[in-house]
Design a protein around this motif. Structure first.
Motif, short mmCIF file in Angstrom:
data_model
loop_
_atom_site.label_atom_id
_atom_site.label_comp_id
_atom_site.label_asym_id
_atom_site.label_seq_id
_atom_site.Cartn_x
_atom_site.Cartn_y
_atom_site.Cartn_z
N MET A 1 0.83 -1.21 0.00
CA MET A 1 0.00 0.00 0.00
C MET A 1 0.86 1.25 0.00
O MET A 1 0.45 2.30 -0.43
CB MET A 1 -0.87 0.02 1.23
CG MET A 1 -2.32 -0.17 0.93
SD MET A 1 -3.07 -0.90 2.35
CE MET A 1 -2.88 -2.61 1.99
N LYS A 2 2.06 1.09 0.57
CA LYS A 2 3.06 2.16 0.51
C LYS A 2 2.63 3.47 1.16
O LYS A 2 2.80 4.55 0.61
CB LYS A 2 3.50 2.38 -0.94
CG LYS A 2 3.97 1.08 -1.59
CD LYS A 2 4.83 1.31 -2.79
CE LYS A 2 5.43 0.06 -3.35
NZ LYS A 2 4.49 -0.86 -3.99
N ASN A 3 2.03 3.35 2.31
CA ASN A 3 1.77 4.56 3.10
C ASN A 3 3.07 4.99 3.78
O ASN A 3 4.05 4.23 3.82
CB ASN A 3 0.71 4.28 4.16
CG ASN A 3 -0.68 4.14 3.55
OD1 ASN A 3 -0.97 4.77 2.54
ND2 ASN A 3 -1.51 3.31 4.14
N ILE A 5 4.32 6.06 7.50
CA ILE A 5 3.84 5.98 8.88
C ILE A 5 4.90 6.53 9.83
O ILE A 5 6.08 6.14 9.75
CB ILE A 5 3.54 4.50 9.25
CG1 ILE A 5 2.46 3.95 8.32
CG2 ILE A 5 3.10 4.38 10.70
CD1 ILE A 5 2.94 2.81 7.47
N ALA A 68 -4.27 1.49 8.28
CA ALA A 68 -3.21 0.71 7.61
C ALA A 68 -3.72 0.11 6.31
O ALA A 68 -2.95 -0.09 5.37
CB ALA A 68 -2.70 -0.39 8.54
N GLY A 69 -5.02 -0.14 6.24
CA GLY A 69 -5.61 -0.75 5.05
C GLY A 69 -6.06 0.26 4.01
O GLY A 69 -6.64 -0.11 3.00
N THR A 70 -5.81 1.55 4.27
CA THR A 70 -6.23 2.61 3.33
C THR A 70 -5.00 3.15 2.61
O THR A 70 -4.07 3.63 3.26
CB THR A 70 -6.90 3.76 4.11
OG1 THR A 70 -7.90 3.21 4.97
CG2 THR A 70 -7.52 4.78 3.18
N PRO A 71 -4.95 3.10 1.28
CA PRO A 71 -3.75 3.58 0.58
C PRO A 71 -3.67 5.10 0.48
O PRO A 71 -4.68 5.79 0.64
CB PRO A 71 -3.89 2.95 -0.81
CG PRO A 71 -5.35 2.71 -0.99
CD PRO A 71 -5.96 2.54 0.37
N ALA A 90 0.28 -4.72 11.22
CA ALA A 90 -0.58 -4.03 10.24
C ALA A 90 0.17 -2.86 9.60
O ALA A 90 0.09 -2.65 8.38
CB ALA A 90 -1.85 -3.53 10.93
N LEU A 91 0.91 -2.12 10.40
CA LEU A 91 1.62 -0.95 9.87
C LEU A 91 2.79 -1.35 8.99
O LEU A 91 3.07 -0.70 7.98
CB LEU A 91 2.08 -0.03 11.02
CG LEU A 91 0.94 0.65 11.80
CD1 LEU A 91 1.47 1.36 13.04
CD2 LEU A 91 0.17 1.63 10.91
N SER A 94 1.69 -1.98 5.67
CA SER A 94 1.05 -0.83 5.05
C SER A 94 2.03 0.11 4.34
O SER A 94 1.64 0.84 3.43
CB SER A 94 0.30 -0.06 6.14
OG SER A 94 -0.23 1.14 5.69
N GLY A 95 3.29 0.10 4.76
CA GLY A 95 4.24 1.02 4.11
C GLY A 95 5.51 1.22 4.89
O GLY A 95 5.92 0.35 5.66
#
Ligand code: S3P
Length: 175
Positions: A1-3, A5, A68-71, A90-91, A94-95
């Motif tokens: 997802m490449k957030n 954090i 974490a599940g939202t791009p 989760a994190l 996520s990215g």
């Protein structure tokens, strides 16, 4: 997802730097504590006072899973997010996780008004409490993060530029 954090202790600058990174990247900024407050309908300090820390941690786990599940986000987290391995897992998925550090002296100065921070508000000696909590949490921040950035005695713009550069490198390495 490449957030992107941001983790780290209270007063490390996660929200201020997160907001600036989001503006630079054109991403949406989300502060997990602010989302918890919206969902609970009250301030974090009130949530601690009325329902206790365990209830807060439960809300935090749910909010972290959702964010974490939202791009396309820059996510700033609460200082205790690494206490729960489910959050870290989760994190990580996520990215990029950047650990923002600051010395206990700088943290004490930044959280001068500890009333909004229930874990410090009740401490008779906030400086000792900060040092104790930092010692307990540092290994958890370290193992959760991909990289670490100091925020002590540096302008926000410089810190933001370093975090954004780390994020670009991460994205390139991810392909
Ligand atoms: C906490 C830090 C706070 C907030 C809550 C618990 C902690 O967030 O999540 O009071 O356990 O360190 P900040 O790091 O944004 O102050």
């Amino acid at each position: 997802m490449k957030n992107l954090i941001l983790i780290g202790f209270m007063g490390a600058g996660k929200s201020a730097i997160g907001r600036m990174c989001a503006a630079k990247l054109g991403y949406t900024f989300r502060d997990s504590d602010a989302v918890i407050e919206q969902q609970a309908g009250c301030a974090i300090a009130q949530l601690f006072a009325s329902q206790g820390e365990a209830a807060f941690r439960q809300c935090e786990r749910e909010v972290i899973a959702e964010l974490a599940g939202t791009p396309g986000l820059v996510i700033s987290t609460g200082g205790g997010v690494v206490l729960d391995p489910a959050n870290v897992e989760a994190l990580r998925a996520s990215g990029l996780i950047v650990w923002l550090t600051a010395t206990p002296e700088v943290i004490l100065k930044r959280v001068g008004d500890a009333r909004t921070r229930p874990l410090l508000a009740s401490a008779p000696d906030p400086r000792a409490r900060i040092a104790e909590m930092l010692a307990e949490r540092a290994p958890k921040y370290e193992s959760a993060a991909h990289c670490v950035v100091s925020t002590t005695d540096r302008p926000l713009t410089e810190i933001t530029a370093e975090v954004v550069a780390l994020y670009h490198t991460f994205r390139e390495s991810e392909g």
